[in-house]
Design a protein around this motif. Structure first.
Motif, mmCIF file in Angstrom:
data_model
loop_
_atom_site.group_PDB
_atom_site.id
_atom_site.type_symbol
_atom_site.label_atom_id
_atom_site.label_comp_id
_atom_site.label_asym_id
_atom_site.label_seq_id
_atom_site.Cartn_x
_atom_site.Cartn_y
_atom_site.Cartn_z
ATOM 1 N N CYS A 75 -1.736 -0.788 3.486
ATOM 2 C CA CYS A 75 -2.468 -1.772 2.370
ATOM 3 C C CYS A 75 -1.470 -2.732 2.306
ATOM 4 O O CYS A 75 -0.398 -2.831 3.093
ATOM 5 C CB CYS A 75 -2.357 -1.348 1.246
ATOM 6 N N ASN A 76 -2.160 -4.047 1.877
ATOM 7 C CA ASN A 76 -1.408 -5.252 1.593
ATOM 8 C C ASN A 76 -1.169 -5.448 0.108
ATOM 9 O O ASN A 76 -2.070 -6.270 -0.212
ATOM 10 C CB ASN A 76 -2.175 -6.231 2.172
ATOM 11 N N GLY A 77 -0.779 -4.710 -0.565
ATOM 12 C CA GLY A 77 -0.370 -4.957 -1.957
ATOM 13 C C GLY A 77 -0.982 -4.203 -3.122
ATOM 14 O O GLY A 77 -1.879 -3.114 -2.565
ATOM 15 N N VAL A 78 -0.951 -4.051 -4.259
ATOM 16 C CA VAL A 78 -1.340 -3.144 -5.274
ATOM 17 C C VAL A 78 -2.326 -4.154 -6.032
ATOM 18 O O VAL A 78 -1.868 -5.092 -6.647
ATOM 19 C CB VAL A 78 -0.215 -2.545 -6.108
ATOM 20 N N PHE A 79 -3.417 -3.528 -6.702
ATOM 21 C CA PHE A 79 -4.159 -4.451 -7.368
ATOM 22 C C PHE A 79 -4.859 -3.597 -8.565
ATOM 23 O O PHE A 79 -4.794 -2.211 -8.586
ATOM 24 C CB PHE A 79 -5.471 -4.690 -6.434
ATOM 25 N N ALA A 80 -5.147 -4.339 -9.605
ATOM 26 C CA ALA A 80 -5.574 -3.878 -10.911
ATOM 27 C C ALA A 80 -6.933 -3.060 -10.652
ATOM 28 O O ALA A 80 -7.143 -2.134 -11.478
ATOM 29 C CB ALA A 80 -5.629 -4.916 -11.899
#
Length: 508
Positions: free
Chosen positions: A483-488
């Motif tokens: 993945c490319n980042g963590v999202f809400a």
């Protein structure tokens, strides 16, 4: 079943499952069950497409009429040679390419009804003055200014229409819009033949009246455009509140979650600049635009050198453009209906390539004239097909506007090359020019194939879950995600990543 329920069913059928999660409904308090989708589409089509197509007809007519004017004594009146004429053609494309990306950003910030109309008014004035010049310097200045004002129309309208229609509906509308260029070619020959009869009126040659009359028509159209062109779906005056809501929800259902209300963030521009599809798309569009501009600018001269005088040469371009118009609309309709834009692009480029191969080898005027049909009917469908292809695979309003601007501007910059490939000393068979355009077609074929391979490979990776994001509270405990980042939320991942989001599927 209500219309709104039917729309939801359509969303579930056409959209990947990951794409169905957490999509906030636009104007949830508005009931759209009374909206007839087919009638709404027809209403949008009649309001948007005809006038925009007319504007592009004027644009293409104004930029290519110099080829018609050449046959009616422009070079002799301005005391210019063939090299200076080619430079005048080239100068147009420099600002035309340079200003397309900035223009698309301005279009998004301002209202389309203002910006597109302003551009039209400006180039109409430049076109009119072009008919009043007396020397080479004046022609160069007016061609540069004409390119600067015309720069924003095609990428601007292409982006603008993509903000109104679903991805599978966009291609045919773009083709109708672009096919007006083929009509401009046909109408341009007829109009030039008629306006040339004004030679001597007011002390002006027939070539000058071609510029003056066409320019004045564009000025009038520019003024009317302030009142005719609509803005984006959420503010369109010709739609009711229920219809506006329905249009926006359709776009959301198609994955265009940022079409309405997106704020300018420079990271969206950066996403366009760093996307491999943008750069490969630039090369692909270059392979289309090189031959297109060469045909548009030099078809009268090519036919003229096959043994036809000025007026018959202009008139013989008419059936070529008419058939090219039919071909453009047919290919785009089939691509919208059945998909596979990449394969259609390859087929059209092969047809165009066959035309240029005949032009290189033939020494028979009739056979060469037939080859002009193949070349035109092959290359004209490629342009709206590629534009729709790029638009379909670029998500995010600002990113799409910048990507389309870059793709189109680079393609148009190659008009500066193709406007120099048909030299007077190569007449009547123009072997060098045809050969250079075959190289362009080879670039287009290579890039089309690369797009098909790379997009299908990326889709398979997303199907296998290799591009899934980490969503807080949903899959935080998974360790196998790439993945490319963590999202809400899924919504945030979609908004921030656009077409790089794992639920997005490329169409090739």
């Amino acid at each position: 079943m209500s219309k709104e329920e039917a729309t939801i069913v359509e969303v579930e059928r056409d959209t990947p499952k990951a794409q169905q999660d957490e999509v906030p409904l636009y104007n949830p308090h508005i009931d759209v069950s009374g909206v007839d989708e087919k009638k709404l589409l027809r209403k949008m089509d009649w309001q948007l497409v005809p006038w925009l197509s007319f504007l592009f007809l004027l644009s293409f007519l104004d930029r290519t009429s110099v080829g018609n004017a050449k046959l009616y004594g422009m070079e002799q009146a301005l005391h210019i040679n063939d090299t200076q004429y080619l430079i005048a053609l080239t100068v147009f494309f420099i600002p035309y390419a340079a200003f397309e990306v900035p223009s698309n950003i301005v279009l998004k910030k301002l209202r389309p009804s203002f910006w597109l109309s302003f551009l039209m008014l400006g180039w109409g004035i430049m076109m009119t003055i072009q008919g009043l010049v007396h020397n080479y310097s004046g022609l160069i200045i007016m061609r540069w200014l004409l390119g600067a004002f015309e720069a924003g129309l095609f990428p601007g309208v292409t982006y603008y229409l993509s903000c109104w229609y679903k991805r599978r509906e966009f291609g045919f509308r773009a083709a109708i819009f672009f096919s007006s260029a083929t009509l401009a070619g046909a109408f341009g020959g007829l109009l030039a033949a008629g306006l040339s009869q004004l030679a001597g009126v007011g002390g002006k040659g027939g070539w000058a009246w071609i510029f003056i009359i066409e320019g004045l028509i564009t000025v009038v159209a520019g003024v009317l455009s302030f009142f005719i062109i609509q803005d984006f779906p959420d503010t369109a005056r010709f739609l009711t509140e229920e219809e506006r809501t329905f249009v926006v929800r359709r776009l959301q259902a198609d994955g265009q979650i940022s079409t309405v209300g997106e704020k300018l963030k420079w990271r969206y521009v950066w996403q366009a600049l760093t996307d491999w599809k943008t750069w490969l798309g630039m090369a692909l569009y270059m392979g289309n635009e090189g031959p297109l501009f060469a045909i548009a600018l030099f078809m009268p001269s090519i036919i003229n050198q096959l043994g036809y005088s000025a007026t018959p040469a202009n008139l013989l371009t008419v059936p070529v453009y008419v058939l090219a118009c039919v071909s453009t609309c047919l290919v785009s309709w089939l691509a919208d209906r059945y998909g596979g834009r990449g394969w259609f692009n390859i087929g059209c480029l092969c047809t165009c390539g066959a035309g240029f191969l005949i032009l290189i080898t033939s020494r028979n005027a009739a056979l060469s004239y037939f080859a002009v049909y193949l070349a035109a009917c092959g290359i004209y469908p490629c342009v709206p097909n590629v534009v729709a292809w790029m638009s379909n695979n670029s998500e995010g309003s600002y990113k799409r506007s910048v990507s389309l601007g870059m793709v189109i501007s680079w393609g148009n910059l190659n008009g500066a090359v193709s406007s120099n490939v048909y030299r007077a000393q190569d007449a009547p068979w123009y072997t060098l020019g045809h050969g250079i355009l075959l190289i362009y077609i080879g670039i287009g074929l290579t890039c089309s194939t690369a797009f098909i391979v790379l997009m299908s490979r990326e889709n398979r990776k997303r199907e296998r879950g290799e591009r899934d994001e980490v969503i807080k509270g949903v899959n935080e405990d998974r360790n196998d995600l790439v993945c490319n980042g963590v999202f809400a939320s899924v919504e945030e991942a979609r908004r921030e990543k656009g077409d790089r989001w794992s639920g997005f599927r490329y169409r090739w």
